[in-house]
Design a protein around this motif. Sequence first.
Motif, PDB file in Angstrom:
ATOM      1  N   LYS A 103       0.821  -1.224   0.000  1.00  0.00           N
ATOM      2  CA  LYS A 103       0.000   0.000   0.000  1.00  0.00           C
ATOM      3  C   LYS A 103       0.849   1.265   0.000  1.00  0.00           C
ATOM      4  O   LYS A 103       0.384   2.333  -0.400  1.00  0.00           O
ATOM      5  N   THR A 104       2.113   1.170   0.406  1.00  0.00           N
ATOM      6  CA  THR A 104       2.990   2.351   0.396  1.00  0.00           C
ATOM      7  C   THR A 104       3.337   2.787  -1.032  1.00  0.00           C
ATOM      8  O   THR A 104       3.860   3.879  -1.222  1.00  0.00           O
TER       9      THR A 104
ATOM     10  N   PRO B 237      -0.478   6.711  -3.428  1.00  0.00           N
ATOM     11  CA  PRO B 237      -0.552   7.978  -2.684  1.00  0.00           C
ATOM     12  C   PRO B 237      -1.244   7.757  -1.329  1.00  0.00           C
ATOM     13  O   PRO B 237      -2.116   6.896  -1.199  1.00  0.00           O
ATOM     14  N   LYS B 238      -0.834   8.545  -0.311  1.00  0.00           N
ATOM     15  CA  LYS B 238      -1.343   8.371   1.058  1.00  0.00           C
ATOM     16  C   LYS B 238      -2.859   8.420   1.153  1.00  0.00           C
ATOM     17  O   LYS B 238      -3.463   7.699   1.930  1.00  0.00           O
ATOM     18  N   GLU B 239      -3.484   9.271   0.365  1.00  0.00           N
ATOM     19  CA  GLU B 239      -4.941   9.477   0.459  1.00  0.00           C
ATOM     20  C   GLU B 239      -5.766   8.399  -0.253  1.00  0.00           C
ATOM     21  O   GLU B 239      -6.992   8.456  -0.270  1.00  0.00           O
ATOM     22  N   THR B 240      -5.121   7.395  -0.814  1.00  0.00           N
ATOM     23  CA  THR B 240      -5.835   6.355  -1.557  1.00  0.00           C
ATOM     24  C   THR B 240      -6.766   5.565  -0.644  1.00  0.00           C
ATOM     25  O   THR B 240      -6.377   5.131   0.433  1.00  0.00           O
TER      26      THR B 240
ATOM     27  N   THR C 130      -1.757  -4.686   4.737  1.00  0.00           N
ATOM     28  CA  THR C 130      -0.676  -3.792   4.301  1.00  0.00           C
ATOM     29  C   THR C 130      -0.444  -3.823   2.787  1.00  0.00           C
ATOM     30  O   THR C 130       0.462  -3.164   2.292  1.00  0.00           O
TER      31      THR C 130
END
Length: 171
Positions: free
Chosen positions: A82-83, A86-89, A118
């Motif tokens: 998941k990294t 983008p953070k807001e996904t 994760t």
Amino acid sequence: MKVETGHTITIEYKIETDKGELIESSLGKGAPLEFTCGDGMMMPGVEKRIIGMEEGEDKNFDVPPEEAFGATDSGPVKEMDKTEFPKETVFKTGEKFTARLPEDQGNVIFEIMENKATSVLVRFHLPHEGKTLKCKVKVLKVVDPASKPKPPPPPPGAKASKPPPDKPPPK
């Protein structure tokens, strides 16, 4: 001469979807395409239909999805951390994303198949998957590599020439 696997062929071609959307063509590039039949450069379904054609022959044919870009939902599946997003996904099963490929090679479409703690399991989709292709091909040249003449051997007693040295000798 007829096209066979292993022959180097030169073709003019045009590939469209069954709805007339142009996928690729040698006609606007100013030069035909040369490749070795069977080396994997051309779609298997196109190569399969070129084999047996003769120099100068034109042929129109359809290639089913399974022999082109694959059937719908037949793309590879990969687990992604998941990294990498983008953070807001917000990760939802069935959600599709488009990402830019490096070096301006186009886009890739992928779909979330499974949301894990994760990581996510994604399926990659090719832009033309599930589509029947309409192809027009003209074979311009066929060369059998076995028939290429080999250079004659040097005459008896001739000395082989030496390649120039990389560096001049020290002074």
